[in-house]
Scaffold this active site. Sequence first.
Site, PDB file in Angstrom:
ATOM      1  N   LYS A 117      -1.491 -18.167 -41.733  1.00 18.94           N
ATOM      2  CA  LYS A 117      -1.923 -19.004 -40.625  1.00 18.94           C
ATOM      3  C   LYS A 117      -3.023 -18.324 -40.162  1.00 18.94           C
ATOM      4  O   LYS A 117      -3.328 -17.023 -40.304  1.00 18.94           O
ATOM      5  CB  LYS A 117      -0.842 -18.998 -39.646  1.00 18.94           C
ATOM      6  CG  LYS A 117      -1.098 -20.268 -38.663  1.00 18.94           C
ATOM      7  CD  LYS A 117      -0.697 -21.445 -39.271  1.00 18.94           C
ATOM      8  CE  LYS A 117      -0.909 -22.793 -38.263  1.00 18.94           C
ATOM      9  NZ  LYS A 117      -0.069 -23.923 -39.006  1.00 18.94           N
TER      10      LYS A 117
HETATM   11  P1  NAD Z   1      -4.782 -32.130 -33.659  1.00 12.76           P
HETATM   12  O1  NAD Z   1      -5.926 -31.126 -32.856  1.00 12.76           O
HETATM   13  O2  NAD Z   1      -5.325 -33.117 -34.408  1.00 12.76           O
HETATM   14  O3  NAD Z   1      -4.136 -32.873 -32.080  1.00 12.76           O
HETATM   15  C1  NAD Z   1      -3.594 -32.118 -31.235  1.00 12.76           C
HETATM   16  C2  NAD Z   1      -3.110 -33.009 -30.040  1.00 12.76           C
HETATM   17  O4  NAD Z   1      -2.302 -32.504 -29.093  1.00 12.76           O
HETATM   18  C3  NAD Z   1      -4.331 -33.687 -29.144  1.00 12.76           C
HETATM   19  O5  NAD Z   1      -4.019 -35.010 -29.219  1.00 12.76           O
HETATM   20  C4  NAD Z   1      -4.285 -32.884 -28.089  1.00 12.76           C
HETATM   21  O6  NAD Z   1      -5.134 -33.595 -27.016  1.00 12.76           O
HETATM   22  C5  NAD Z   1      -2.913 -32.787 -27.720  1.00 12.76           C
HETATM   23  N1  NAD Z   1      -2.439 -31.749 -26.757  1.00 12.76           N
HETATM   24  C6  NAD Z   1      -2.929 -30.579 -26.799  1.00 12.76           C
HETATM   25  N2  NAD Z   1      -2.398 -29.847 -25.632  1.00 12.76           N
HETATM   26  C7  NAD Z   1      -1.509 -30.842 -25.254  1.00 12.76           C
HETATM   27  C8  NAD Z   1      -0.513 -30.576 -24.036  1.00 12.76           C
HETATM   28  N3  NAD Z   1      -0.481 -29.564 -23.391  1.00 12.76           N
HETATM   29  N4  NAD Z   1       0.211 -31.654 -24.139  1.00 12.76           N
HETATM   30  C9  NAD Z   1      -0.015 -32.860 -24.649  1.00 12.76           C
HETATM   31  N5  NAD Z   1      -0.902 -33.091 -25.604  1.00 12.76           N
HETATM   32  C10 NAD Z   1      -1.451 -31.898 -25.761  1.00 12.76           C
HETATM   33  O7  NAD Z   1      -3.592 -31.264 -34.031  1.00 12.76           O
HETATM   34  P2  NAD Z   1      -2.303 -31.642 -34.988  1.00 12.76           P
HETATM   35  O8  NAD Z   1      -3.074 -31.382 -36.262  1.00 12.76           O
HETATM   36  O9  NAD Z   1      -1.975 -33.085 -34.705  1.00 12.76           O
HETATM   37  O10 NAD Z   1      -1.351 -30.430 -34.547  1.00 12.76           O
HETATM   38  C11 NAD Z   1      -0.506 -30.938 -33.781  1.00 12.76           C
HETATM   39  C12 NAD Z   1       0.697 -30.073 -34.157  1.00 12.76           C
HETATM   40  O11 NAD Z   1       1.198 -30.559 -35.377  1.00 12.76           O
HETATM   41  C13 NAD Z   1       0.690 -28.501 -33.863  1.00 12.76           C
HETATM   42  O12 NAD Z   1       1.783 -27.897 -33.547  1.00 12.76           O
HETATM   43  C14 NAD Z   1       0.395 -28.101 -35.405  1.00 12.76           C
HETATM   44  O13 NAD Z   1       0.581 -27.013 -35.836  1.00 12.76           O
HETATM   45  C15 NAD Z   1       1.528 -29.446 -36.169  1.00 12.76           C
HETATM   46  N6  NAD Z   1       1.248 -29.563 -37.506  1.00 12.76           N
HETATM   47  C16 NAD Z   1       0.144 -30.544 -37.866  1.00 12.76           C
HETATM   48  C17 NAD Z   1      -0.195 -30.689 -39.195  1.00 12.76           C
HETATM   49  C18 NAD Z   1      -1.485 -31.342 -39.736  1.00 12.76           C
HETATM   50  O14 NAD Z   1      -1.205 -31.647 -40.971  1.00 12.76           O
HETATM   51  N7  NAD Z   1      -2.239 -31.805 -38.961  1.00 12.76           N
HETATM   52  C19 NAD Z   1       0.882 -30.271 -40.154  1.00 12.76           C
HETATM   53  C20 NAD Z   1       1.981 -29.646 -39.651  1.00 12.76           C
HETATM   54  C21 NAD Z   1       2.200 -29.355 -38.314  1.00 12.76           C
END
Ligand code: NAD
Length: 427
Positions: A117
């Site tokens: 990561k």
């Molecule tokens: P992203 O940047 O696309 O979106 C993040 C979202 O979370 C945004 O809408 C933001 O406004 C919101 N956010 C931030 N802080 C917040 C809070 N305190 N309360 C509510 N909403 C909040 O990110 P993502 O890729 O969707 O990642 C989100 C989660 O999913 C993370 O934990 C990431 O590690 C996990 N994840 C993502 C992927 C992927 O393929 N994108 C894969 C596995 C896991």
Amino acid sequence: MTEPVLGEAAEGDAETDPYVIALKQFDYAAGQLGLGEGLRGVLRSCKRELCVHFPVRMDDGSLETFTGYRIQHNVTRGPGKGGLRYHPQVTLNEVRALAMWMTWKCAVVDIPFGGAKGGVVCNPKEMSRTELEGVTRRYTTEITPLLGPSSDIPAPDVYTDEQVMAWMMDTYSMHVGYTVPAVVTGKPLSIGGSEGRLQATGRGCVEVIGEASKEIGLPLAGARVVIQGFGNAGSVTAKYLALGGAKVIGVSDSRGAIWSARGFDVAALMAHKRAAGSVVGFPDSDEIGPAELLELECEVLVPAALEGAIVAENAPRIKAKIVAEAANGPTSPEADVILYENGVVLLPDILANAGGVVCSYFEWVQCLQEFSWSEDEVCHNLSGFIQRAFHSVHNMARERNTDMRTAALMLAISKVAEATTVRGIYP
Ligand code: NAD
């Protein structure tokens, strides 16, 4: 659950520090497996930890120094794989935990990767595109000794996207002197990205929710769904749940939370978020507190933002029947116990959000083979990997009479332990 023993490497608040949590989870599952002390020591340590400080010229001519990390937790089963996060609150322990969870995730879904990561402490919301590009290119340069299609392959995570991956791929390629598409995944299609990658995390999450709901006899059609975080993972999960007939009644992002008893038109909500920068202000919705959102009456709760969403304090008030962790590490071990005792089915991050890394694996394979698959092929294969993983974890949970997180970790840890044992210790 018995009280797991914390390792010396873990410092920080016992309920909120992600690495303390990751080690606690590991120790408990390793204990259930009866893993020997020596092997435990190997598997609970991060193999490589690179911390970099680097300057970037900002648009106003000033020089700003940024801190970034790239950590490989374990590369026994294959190259390090894991996202890159841009966030003002990124810490070394957070990146360590996320790297460790990647190791287990890749093992649970049985793809030939280890766990890694990256993170940069920055606030992308306050940076211009030029500044973001500068940070990305210089960070990539600083961590180049670790990167490579056979050694460490980044992907998007919170506040990074396809464009950031394109800059990383280009920077790495400039250094080696030829184009290396397989060095990152989650790239734009035009430079070797995969069909279906943007939707993969959400699709995988919905697939896992679907299987779990069948197991507990909960029809998804008409089920009320609440989603915390409306980015890539959260919004796509919402979209496919709604397409399956569920009613998304609550969503939030970093600016606030909204609720509607009738349920949202998810496509319109996604368009509103794109245009307004937030879900807040969506027509015919009521604004509620972000904490209140998690406690709404619903059947399915999807934490899809950051760590620390469900802790001992609010866990007793969670009313959902299924909690599907689209986010990494949103639930503390103390909250896990409370949810389990209350009969809530928790679908753990290393299973529920694994669709993203499975599709990243497909993207890497396509790049190495210089051959691309259709979206149908991607979706079909993704479904196969997620189904197999769900049922392996579910069977393990049944056999060992334990929760899905412990079962998933036991499965993953035993695979990495076996690979370590069969490879032997060098020299
Ligand atoms: P992203 O940047 O696309 O979106 C993040 C979202 O979370 C945004 O809408 C933001 O406004 C919101 N956010 C931030 N802080 C917040 C809070 N305190 N309360 C509510 N909403 C909040 O990110 P993502 O890729 O969707 O990642 C989100 C989660 O999913 C993370 O934990 C990431 O590690 C996990 N994840 C993502 C992927 C992927 O393929 N994108 C894969 C596995 C896991």
